[in-house]
Every structure is written in structure tokens, then in C-alpha cells.
Design a protein around this motif. Structure first.
Motif, mmCIF file in Angstrom:
data_model
loop_
_atom_site.group_PDB
_atom_site.id
_atom_site.type_symbol
_atom_site.label_atom_id
_atom_site.label_comp_id
_atom_site.label_asym_id
_atom_site.label_seq_id
_atom_site.Cartn_x
_atom_site.Cartn_y
_atom_site.Cartn_z
ATOM 1 N N GLY A 175 5.878 -2.827 0.795
ATOM 2 C CA GLY A 175 7.264 -2.378 0.604
ATOM 3 C C GLY A 175 7.453 -0.904 0.925
ATOM 4 O O GLY A 175 8.450 -0.506 1.539
ATOM 5 N N GLN A 176 6.474 -0.083 0.507
ATOM 6 C CA GLN A 176 6.618 1.359 0.785
ATOM 7 C C GLN A 176 6.557 1.646 2.281
ATOM 8 O O GLN A 176 7.301 2.484 2.801
ATOM 9 C CB GLN A 176 5.571 2.183 -0.008
ATOM 10 N N VAL A 177 5.712 0.904 2.999
ATOM 11 C CA VAL A 177 5.595 1.095 4.453
ATOM 12 C C VAL A 177 6.917 0.703 5.115
ATOM 13 O O VAL A 177 7.431 1.414 5.993
ATOM 14 C CB VAL A 177 4.421 0.250 5.014
ATOM 15 N N GLU A 178 7.491 -0.414 4.673
ATOM 16 C CA GLU A 178 8.756 -0.866 5.263
ATOM 17 C C GLU A 178 9.870 0.153 5.024
ATOM 18 O O GLU A 178 10.659 0.453 5.922
ATOM 19 C CB GLU A 178 9.154 -2.231 4.684
ATOM 20 N N THR A 179 9.935 0.701 3.799
ATOM 21 C CA THR A 179 10.978 1.696 3.518
ATOM 22 C C THR A 179 10.746 2.963 4.333
ATOM 23 O O THR A 179 11.687 3.568 4.866
ATOM 24 C CB THR A 179 11.028 2.018 2.010
ATOM 25 N N MET A 180 9.484 3.374 4.453
ATOM 26 C CA MET A 180 9.191 4.547 5.292
ATOM 27 C C MET A 180 9.697 4.325 6.714
ATOM 28 O O MET A 180 10.328 5.206 7.314
ATOM 29 C CB MET A 180 7.681 4.801 5.330
ATOM 30 N N LEU A 181 9.435 3.134 7.267
ATOM 31 C CA LEU A 181 9.870 2.839 8.642
ATOM 32 C C LEU A 181 11.391 2.873 8.739
ATOM 33 O O LEU A 181 11.951 3.480 9.656
ATOM 34 C CB LEU A 181 9.352 1.464 9.077
ATOM 35 N N THR A 182 12.050 2.246 7.774
ATOM 36 C CA THR A 182 13.519 2.220 7.798
ATOM 37 C C THR A 182 14.083 3.632 7.750
ATOM 38 O O THR A 182 15.113 3.927 8.350
ATOM 39 C CB THR A 182 14.055 1.429 6.577
ATOM 40 N N GLU A 183 13.388 4.494 7.035
ATOM 41 C CA GLU A 183 13.860 5.879 6.887
ATOM 42 C C GLU A 183 13.386 6.782 8.022
ATOM 43 O O GLU A 183 13.542 8.008 7.962
ATOM 44 C CB GLU A 183 13.419 6.441 5.532
ATOM 45 N N GLY A 184 12.772 6.201 9.026
ATOM 46 C CA GLY A 184 12.426 6.978 10.225
ATOM 47 C C GLY A 184 11.066 7.651 10.196
ATOM 48 O O GLY A 184 10.763 8.477 11.075
ATOM 49 N N PHE A 185 10.233 7.330 9.213
ATOM 50 C CA PHE A 185 8.891 7.930 9.160
ATOM 51 C C PHE A 185 7.880 7.086 9.947
ATOM 52 O O PHE A 185 8.114 5.901 10.228
ATOM 53 C CB PHE A 185 8.409 8.024 7.703
ATOM 54 N N VAL A 186 6.763 7.711 10.263
ATOM 55 C CA VAL A 186 5.621 6.992 10.839
ATOM 56 C C VAL A 186 4.533 6.958 9.761
ATOM 57 O O VAL A 186 3.868 7.968 9.510
ATOM 58 C CB VAL A 186 5.099 7.695 12.110
ATOM 59 N N PRO A 187 4.363 5.819 9.076
ATOM 60 C CA PRO A 187 3.323 5.737 8.040
ATOM 61 C C PRO A 187 1.933 5.818 8.683
ATOM 62 O O PRO A 187 1.694 5.198 9.715
ATOM 63 C CB PRO A 187 3.543 4.346 7.418
ATOM 64 N N VAL A 188 1.057 6.593 8.054
ATOM 65 C CA VAL A 188 -0.311 6.726 8.574
ATOM 66 C C VAL A 188 -1.286 6.314 7.464
ATOM 67 O O VAL A 188 -1.460 7.029 6.467
ATOM 68 C CB VAL A 188 -0.607 8.168 9.040
ATOM 69 N N LEU A 189 -1.887 5.132 7.636
ATOM 70 C CA LEU A 189 -2.886 4.634 6.673
ATOM 71 C C LEU A 189 -4.272 4.906 7.217
ATOM 72 O O LEU A 189 -4.430 5.308 8.385
ATOM 73 C CB LEU A 189 -2.708 3.132 6.448
ATOM 74 N N HIS A 190 -5.285 4.636 6.414
ATOM 75 C CA HIS A 190 -6.651 4.907 6.863
ATOM 76 C C HIS A 190 -7.647 4.002 6.152
ATOM 77 O O HIS A 190 -7.384 3.541 5.024
ATOM 78 C CB HIS A 190 -7.012 6.377 6.611
ATOM 79 N N GLY A 191 -8.780 3.755 6.807
ATOM 80 C CA GLY A 191 -9.880 3.080 6.130
ATOM 81 C C GLY A 191 -10.159 3.845 4.844
ATOM 82 O O GLY A 191 -10.031 5.068 4.806
ATOM 83 N N ASP A 192 -10.557 3.137 3.783
ATOM 84 C CA ASP A 192 -10.588 3.792 2.466
ATOM 85 C C ASP A 192 -11.490 2.999 1.513
ATOM 86 O O ASP A 192 -12.086 1.979 1.893
ATOM 87 C CB ASP A 192 -9.146 3.830 1.903
ATOM 88 N N MET A 193 -11.564 3.444 0.281
ATOM 89 C CA MET A 193 -12.109 2.652 -0.818
ATOM 90 C C MET A 193 -10.968 1.798 -1.355
ATOM 91 O O MET A 193 -9.795 2.155 -1.215
ATOM 92 C CB MET A 193 -12.635 3.558 -1.925
ATOM 93 N N ILE A 194 -11.344 0.689 -2.010
ATOM 94 C CA ILE A 194 -10.310 -0.167 -2.588
ATOM 95 C C ILE A 194 -10.883 -0.863 -3.819
ATOM 96 O O ILE A 194 -12.056 -1.270 -3.813
ATOM 97 C CB ILE A 194 -9.807 -1.172 -1.509
ATOM 98 N N ALA A 195 -10.084 -0.964 -4.875
ATOM 99 C CA ALA A 195 -10.548 -1.673 -6.077
ATOM 100 C C ALA A 195 -10.828 -3.125 -5.720
ATOM 101 O O ALA A 195 -10.047 -3.757 -4.997
ATOM 102 C CB ALA A 195 -9.474 -1.602 -7.160
ATOM 103 N N HIS A 196 -11.975 -3.645 -6.201
ATOM 104 C CA HIS A 196 -12.430 -4.976 -5.773
ATOM 105 C C HIS A 196 -12.865 -5.750 -7.016
ATOM 106 O O HIS A 196 -13.818 -5.351 -7.697
ATOM 107 C CB HIS A 196 -13.607 -4.788 -4.801
ATOM 108 N N ALA A 197 -12.153 -6.817 -7.333
ATOM 109 C CA ALA A 197 -12.447 -7.589 -8.552
ATOM 110 C C ALA A 197 -13.909 -8.011 -8.592
ATOM 111 O O ALA A 197 -14.409 -8.649 -7.668
ATOM 112 C CB ALA A 197 -11.538 -8.819 -8.605
ATOM 113 N N GLY A 198 -14.614 -7.594 -9.640
ATOM 114 C CA GLY A 198 -16.012 -7.961 -9.833
ATOM 115 C C GLY A 198 -17.013 -7.045 -9.153
ATOM 116 O O GLY A 198 -18.216 -7.145 -9.386
#
Ligand SMILES: Nc1ncnc2c1ncn2[C@@H]1O[C@H](COP(=O)(O)OP(=O)(O)OP(=O)(O)O)[C@@H](O)[C@H]1O
Ligand SMILES: C=C(C)CCOP(=O)(O)O
Length: 244
Positions: free
Chosen positions: A119-142
Motif C-alpha cells: 500500500g505504501q508503495v502504491e501511494t508513493m507512486l500515485t504521489e509521483g515518487f519513485v520508491p527505492v527498495l533493497h535486499g534486506d533482513m526480514i523477520a522470519h517465523a521460526g
């Protein structure tokens, strides 16, 4: 809508820990700044010499996690440093780039499947931004926290946002065959499995074989190409290898 990954192997010197390839990043940023029209663009970047070395030292992969916050932050911090460089080069060229840090946004379930709200990426796009994500750590169940690769993020975003075009800009001009010639089109993993290898540098996320597997599972057509192909990809052409 385009989802573009800038490979860590392109924008960094992958063999030297935490070393940017400033010229390559500048070329990539030039190509992005030259994108014409009002097409939505989401950028994802990989780690290269940022992130992979740290993850490897801590024994963290996409499946083997850590419960040690300082280890997780070591990897995450390296990726945020690289993200700052990428944002900086884009902002210098008047690209309205803003960050999305996957560690704060998503998670993996116990089967390892990535769940990433967009949702945040979609709103950023609608508002004219270029979202920049990156490989990262992520919480992982277990598992505590594991690595999420830029390639996985690309696939998840492409599905969720129904991307028209998906591009992976890497350090090779495409997927190479046994004679180092670029393979034009791949539609079957087994047909190319024996030429697909891991990355030559420290890389905890799977190299070329992982990329092809991930992209074959996508509905949208995807391209793997080198820096020299980035401008033409953004202009609507299909440089390098097309995966469908
Ligand atoms: N058949 C192949 N064709 C092309 N490259 C291959 C092949 N097999 C293995 N490779 C390796 O895959 C590497 C590209 O994968 P790598 O994961 O390093 O790229 P990246 O996505 O640009 O970087 P990062 O994962 O850091 O974001 C190439 O540099 C090459 O060493
Ligand atoms: C945190 C890390 C190691 C980033 C991994 O992202 P990738 O370079 O796209 O595989």
C-alpha cells in the motif's frame, strides 16, 4: 508500470567489502533520470559488496536466520548505507526517489514465503515518487530474521502491482550459454540449468540460477541485461535475455 532491479554486482565492486562502483551507479542513475513519459517506476537494488559479506560472516542466508539483533542490524545497516548512495545519486538528477526498507515493512511465514504489503508503495507512486527498495533482513517465523534478496522483492512487487515490465540490470549482458553468448529467450529452467551458476563473488542469495527460477514463475515478461542495456530497457526494448 516498471519494476527495475539494479544488481548489487553492477553498482558496487562486489569483491571488495562495502565499495561502491560510483561510475556504474552514476550511469544507472542517468538512465533512470532519462526515463520519459509518466510511466510508474519502482526501483529495487541488491547488495553486491554491501550486505552479502556481513550476512556471510554471520552465517545468515535466505533460510538460515539469526535471533541476534546486532547481527541483523549489521546486514541491515550495510544495506541502508548502500540505499543512501542510490537515493543520493537519483536525487541529484531530480528523480523523486524515496526509500522503503523491507525489514520494517514485510515478513516471511514459517514456509519462508515473503509477505510484503505494498500500500505504501502504491501511494508513493500515485504521489509521483519513485520508491527505492533493497535486499534486506526480514523477520522470519521460526528463524528469527533471514535475508530477503532484491530478486524476491522484484517478483513480489511485480505480482502485487501487476507490473507490465520487469528488468534485472546485472553485471553480465544477459544469461550466458556455455560459449558465453547471450541466450535470447528462456522459457524452461531445465533447458538452461547446466549453464546457470552461482555468483562469482560472495553472495548468499543464489546468483543467476535463482534469478531465472524466480523470473520464470512470474506472469509478466522479464529481462536480464547489463548496464549498457538499461536505457533501451527503460525505453521499451528487450535487451539481453527475455524470460517468459
Ligand atoms: N549462465 C550465466 N550467465 C550469466 N551470469 C552467470 C551465469 N551463471 C552464473 N552467473 C553469475 O551470476 C552473476 C550475476 O548474479 P549476481 O547475483 O551476482 O547479480 P546481481 O543481482 O547483479 O547482484 P546482487 O545479487 O549482489 O544484487 C554474474 O556476475 C555471474 O558471475
Ligand atoms: C542483505 C543482503 C545480503 C541483500 C541481498 O540482496 P541481493 O543482492 O539482491 O541478493
Amino acid at each position: 508500470m516498471i519494476v527495475l532491479k539494479l544488481g548489487g554486482s553492477v553498482i558496487t565492486e562486489k569483491d571488495r567489502p562495502e565499495t561502491l562502483d560510483g561510475d556504474a551507479l552514476a550511469r544507472a542513475a542517468d538512465a533512470i533520470a532519462a526515463l520519459e513519459g509518466d510511466e510508474d517506476l519502482v526501483v529495487v537494488h541488491g547488495g553486491g559488496s554491501f550486505g552479502h559479506h556481513n550476512a556471510s560472516e554471520h552465517g545468515i542466508t535466505t533460510t538460515a536466520g539469526t535471533h541476534d539483533a546486532s547481527a541483523a542490524l549489521d546486514v541491515h545497516g550495510a544495506m541502508k548505507t548502500l540505499n543512501q548512495f542510490v537515493l543520493g545519486r537519483l536525487l541529484e538528477r531530480d528523480v523523486e526517489a524515496v526509500p522503503v526498507h523491507p525489514f520494517s515493512a514485510g515478513r516471511r511465514d514459517a514456509e519462508g514465503n515473503l509477505q510484503l504489503p505494498t500500500g505504501q508503495v502504491e501511494t508513493m507512486l500515485t504521489e509521483g515518487f519513485v520508491p527505492v527498495l533493497h535486499g534486506d533482513m526480514i523477520a522470519h517465523a521460526g528463524e528469527g530474521a533471514t535475508v530477503v534478496s532484491g530478486d524476491e522483492l522484484v517478483a513480489t512487487l511485480a505480482r502485487a502491482l501487476e507490473a507490465d515490465r520487469v528488468g534485472l540490470c546485472s553485471t553480465v549482458p544477459g544469461v550466458l550459454d556455455g560459449e558465453d553468448a547471450v541466450i535470447d529467450r528462456i522459457d524452461d529452467f531445465d533447458a538452461v540449468a547446466d549453464v546457470l551458476g552461482a555468483s562469482e563473488a560472495t553472495d548468499v542469495t543464489g546468483g543467476m540460477a535463482g534469478k531465472v527460477r524466480t523470473l520464470l514463475a512470474l506472469e509478466a515478461e522479464a529481462s536480464i541485461f547489463g548496464l549498457e542495456g538499461l536505457e533501451s530497457f527503460l525505453a521499451g526494448e528487450n535487451p539481453g535475455t527475455t524470460i517468459d
